[in-house]
Enzyme design. Structure first.
Site, PDB file in Angstrom:
ATOM      1  N   GLN A  29      -1.756   1.987  10.095  1.00 28.48           N
ATOM      2  CA  GLN A  29      -0.489   2.120   9.374  1.00 28.48           C
ATOM      3  C   GLN A  29       0.542   2.922  10.162  1.00 28.48           C
ATOM      4  O   GLN A  29       1.745   2.667  10.054  1.00 28.48           O
ATOM      5  CB  GLN A  29      -0.713   2.781   8.012  1.00 28.48           C
ATOM      6  CG  GLN A  29      -1.513   1.950   7.022  1.00 28.48           C
ATOM      7  CD  GLN A  29      -2.971   2.350   7.001  1.00 28.48           C
ATOM      8  OE1 GLN A  29      -3.542   2.682   8.041  1.00 28.48           O
ATOM      9  NE2 GLN A  29      -3.588   2.327   5.836  1.00 28.48           N
ATOM     10  N   ARG A  57       0.862  -1.183   0.000  1.00 29.69           N
ATOM     11  CA  ARG A  57       0.000   0.000   0.000  1.00 29.69           C
ATOM     12  C   ARG A  57       0.896   1.229   0.000  1.00 29.69           C
ATOM     13  O   ARG A  57       2.112   1.137   0.161  1.00 29.69           O
ATOM     14  CB  ARG A  57      -1.002   0.015   1.166  1.00 29.69           C
ATOM     15  CG  ARG A  57      -0.673  -0.736   2.405  1.00 29.69           C
ATOM     16  CD  ARG A  57       0.472  -0.193   3.187  1.00 29.69           C
ATOM     17  NE  ARG A  57       0.333   1.220   3.463  1.00 29.69           N
ATOM     18  CZ  ARG A  57       1.338   2.039   3.708  1.00 29.69           C
ATOM     19  NH1 ARG A  57       2.582   1.593   3.694  1.00 29.69           N
ATOM     20  NH2 ARG A  57       1.143   3.315   3.958  1.00 29.69           N
ATOM     21  N   GLY A  58       0.283   2.378  -0.208  1.00 27.11           N
ATOM     22  CA  GLY A  58       1.042   3.597  -0.414  1.00 27.11           C
ATOM     23  C   GLY A  58       1.137   3.864  -1.905  1.00 27.11           C
ATOM     24  O   GLY A  58       1.527   2.983  -2.679  1.00 27.11           O
ATOM     25  N   ALA A  59       0.763   5.071  -2.314  1.00 27.78           N
ATOM     26  CA  ALA A  59       0.603   5.349  -3.744  1.00 27.78           C
ATOM     27  C   ALA A  59       1.834   5.027  -4.586  1.00 27.78           C
ATOM     28  O   ALA A  59       1.723   4.338  -5.613  1.00 27.78           O
ATOM     29  CB  ALA A  59       0.171   6.806  -3.943  1.00 27.78           C
ATOM     30  N   ARG A  83      -7.671  -0.513  -7.356  1.00 33.34           N
ATOM     31  CA  ARG A  83      -7.987   0.475  -6.326  1.00 33.34           C
ATOM     32  C   ARG A  83      -8.232   1.814  -7.012  1.00 33.34           C
ATOM     33  O   ARG A  83      -7.491   2.177  -7.926  1.00 33.34           O
ATOM     34  CB  ARG A  83      -6.864   0.587  -5.286  1.00 33.34           C
ATOM     35  CG  ARG A  83      -6.664  -0.700  -4.483  1.00 33.34           C
ATOM     36  CD  ARG A  83      -5.748  -0.488  -3.299  1.00 33.34           C
ATOM     37  NE  ARG A  83      -6.360   0.374  -2.290  1.00 33.34           N
ATOM     38  CZ  ARG A  83      -5.719   0.814  -1.208  1.00 33.34           C
ATOM     39  NH1 ARG A  83      -4.448   0.493  -1.012  1.00 33.34           N
ATOM     40  NH2 ARG A  83      -6.335   1.581  -0.329  1.00 33.34           N
ATOM     41  N   ASN A 125      -5.472  12.019   0.842  1.00 32.73           N
ATOM     42  CA  ASN A 125      -4.591  11.149   1.617  1.00 32.73           C
ATOM     43  C   ASN A 125      -5.440  10.317   2.575  1.00 32.73           C
ATOM     44  O   ASN A 125      -6.667  10.401   2.577  1.00 32.73           O
ATOM     45  CB  ASN A 125      -3.552  11.993   2.378  1.00 32.73           C
ATOM     46  CG  ASN A 125      -2.443  11.149   2.966  1.00 32.73           C
ATOM     47  OD1 ASN A 125      -1.851  10.324   2.270  1.00 32.73           O
ATOM     48  ND2 ASN A 125      -2.143  11.334   4.229  1.00 32.73           N
ATOM     49  N   LYS A 126      -4.792   9.516   3.374  1.00 27.87           N
ATOM     50  CA  LYS A 126      -5.478   8.597   4.281  1.00 27.87           C
ATOM     51  C   LYS A 126      -6.535   9.319   5.111  1.00 27.87           C
ATOM     52  O   LYS A 126      -6.344  10.448   5.556  1.00 27.87           O
ATOM     53  CB  LYS A 126      -4.450   7.928   5.189  1.00 27.87           C
ATOM     54  CG  LYS A 126      -4.996   6.863   6.126  1.00 27.87           C
ATOM     55  CD  LYS A 126      -5.782   5.780   5.374  1.00 27.87           C
ATOM     56  CE  LYS A 126      -5.001   5.127   4.250  1.00 27.87           C
ATOM     57  NZ  LYS A 126      -5.827   4.194   3.444  1.00 27.87           N
ATOM     58  N   ASP A 163      -2.080  10.252  -1.829  1.00 28.30           N
ATOM     59  CA  ASP A 163      -2.385   9.280  -2.875  1.00 28.30           C
ATOM     60  C   ASP A 163      -2.736   9.966  -4.183  1.00 28.30           C
ATOM     61  O   ASP A 163      -2.651   9.362  -5.244  1.00 28.30           O
ATOM     62  CB  ASP A 163      -3.523   8.361  -2.431  1.00 28.30           C
ATOM     63  CG  ASP A 163      -3.031   7.318  -1.445  1.00 28.30           C
ATOM     64  OD1 ASP A 163      -2.947   6.143  -1.830  1.00 28.30           O
ATOM     65  OD2 ASP A 163      -2.697   7.679  -0.306  1.00 28.30           O
TER      66      ASP A 163
END
EC number: 5.3.1.23
Length: 346
Positions: A195, A47-49, A88, A246-247, A236
């Site tokens: 995370q 995960r993570g762009a 995604r 973002n998250k 992201d």
């Protein structure tokens, strides 16, 4: 730290450190097919762009290898690429990587599948290496914005584990350390996938960088007490007007930072900026499985039958952002003009 994205020529596979189980154990997840790549993306093995983009690039190569021997390999390959691109919805790096491979295919002309796969694998490796270099440059520019003695709050994990290595937001922290500054980090735990508590704390602790984990709902008190000097997060997707997606929870942190006069920075490579999408409100926000909220591990924490929200991201409006730290330098408001010029010059 250990390279968490590895291409194995012996296995002809992409081997990923399974981030679902960190920090308690280090398991590895082998991707040999399109479905393996899609599963790794959807369940957040990776995960993570930026890391998603690198994984997708290798995934296109594996998608090509998978259709070898098919009479209609071009049609089958198109389907596989679409599966990866749609795994995604929010991280623009995923779309960028697949479209980059589609562009290469279109420009290559009438090549064989083996030739195409060789070209794709070479490009995937370039993207992998380039991402690390970009993060190091982000760290250099961002580190210059940090002061000796700063405590930096971050949300989610935008570190080595979210990229090919080094990190974006945590790259800024590492950049400051490399510049001889003594800094420490407050890592918001980042419910529901944790995370911050699991991944940010894991990699900073391994690197010997002071880190404390805070409950998400402690941000206001920590800022009020003067315990936070800067906030740095990843993204992201950054839209054409400078909004940063973002998250989930990032927006709230940004609002609090403004309330207490704390500079709020976004760290992201240029290819996370999406000039085709006008604002953060135009970005599709992933709505993930309820079990991530209703359960911690295998243990249910909400009553049966109770519904939950599990939006994975939120857009932070550009007026809350002091600067967008990229590998090309720091963008400042007005962001629409700054982003337009960035793409004109590059």
């Amino acid at each position: 730290m250990t390279e968490h994205i590895q291409f194995s020529p012996e296995k002809d596979a992409l081997v990923l450190l399974d981030q679902r189980y960190l920090p308690t154990r280090e398991d590895w997840f082998d991707c040999k097919t399109t479905d393996d790549i899609v599963e790794a993306l959807v369940v957040m093995v990776v995960r993570g762009a930026p890391a998603i983009g690198v994984t997708a690039a290798y995934g296109c190569y594996l998608a090509g290898r998978e259709v070898a021997g098919s009479a209609d390999w071009k049609a089958e390959l198109e389907k596989n690429l679409d599966k990866i691109e749609n795994a995604r919805p929010t991280a623009v790096n995923l779309r960028w990587a697949v479209r980059e491979m589609k562009r290469i295919w279109a420009e290559a002309g009438d090549v064989s599948l083996d030739e195409l796969c060789a070209i794709w694998l070479k490009r995937a490796k370039e993207i992998h290496v380039d991402d690390i270099r970009m993060c190091e440059d982000i760290g250099k520019f961002g580190g210059e914005l940090m002061d000796d003695g700063d405590t930096i709050m971050t949300h989610c994990n935008a570190g080595a584990l979210a990229t090919a290595g080094y990190g974006t937001a945590l790259g800024v922290v590492r950049g400051a350390v490399d510049q001889g500054k003594k800094v420490s980090v407050i890592a918001n735990e980042t419910r529901p996938f944790l995370q911050g508590a699991r991944l940010t704390a894991y990699e900073l602790h391994r690197d010997g960088i002071p880190v404390k984990v805070a409950c998400d709902n402690a941000c206001a008190l920590l800022m009020k007490k003067g315990l936070v000097q800067k906030v740095v997060v990843g993204a992201d997707r950054v839209t054409a007007n400078g909004d940063a997606v973002n998250k989930i929870g990032t927006y709230g942190v940004a609002l609090l930072a403004r309330e207490f006069g704390i500079p709020f920075y976004v760290a992201a490579p240029v290819y996370t900026i999406d000039p085709e999408t006008p604002t953060g409100d135009d970005v599709p926000i992933e709505d993930r499985t309820p079990t991530e909220v209703t359960h911690v591990g295998d243990h249910r924490i909400t009553p049966e039958g109770v519904e939950v929200f599990n939006f994975a991201f939120d857009p932070t409006p550009n007026e809350l952002i002091a600067g967008i730290i990229t590998e090309k330098g720091v963008l400042r408001p007005p962001y629409t003009e700054a982003i337009k010029k960035l793409f004109e010059d590059n």
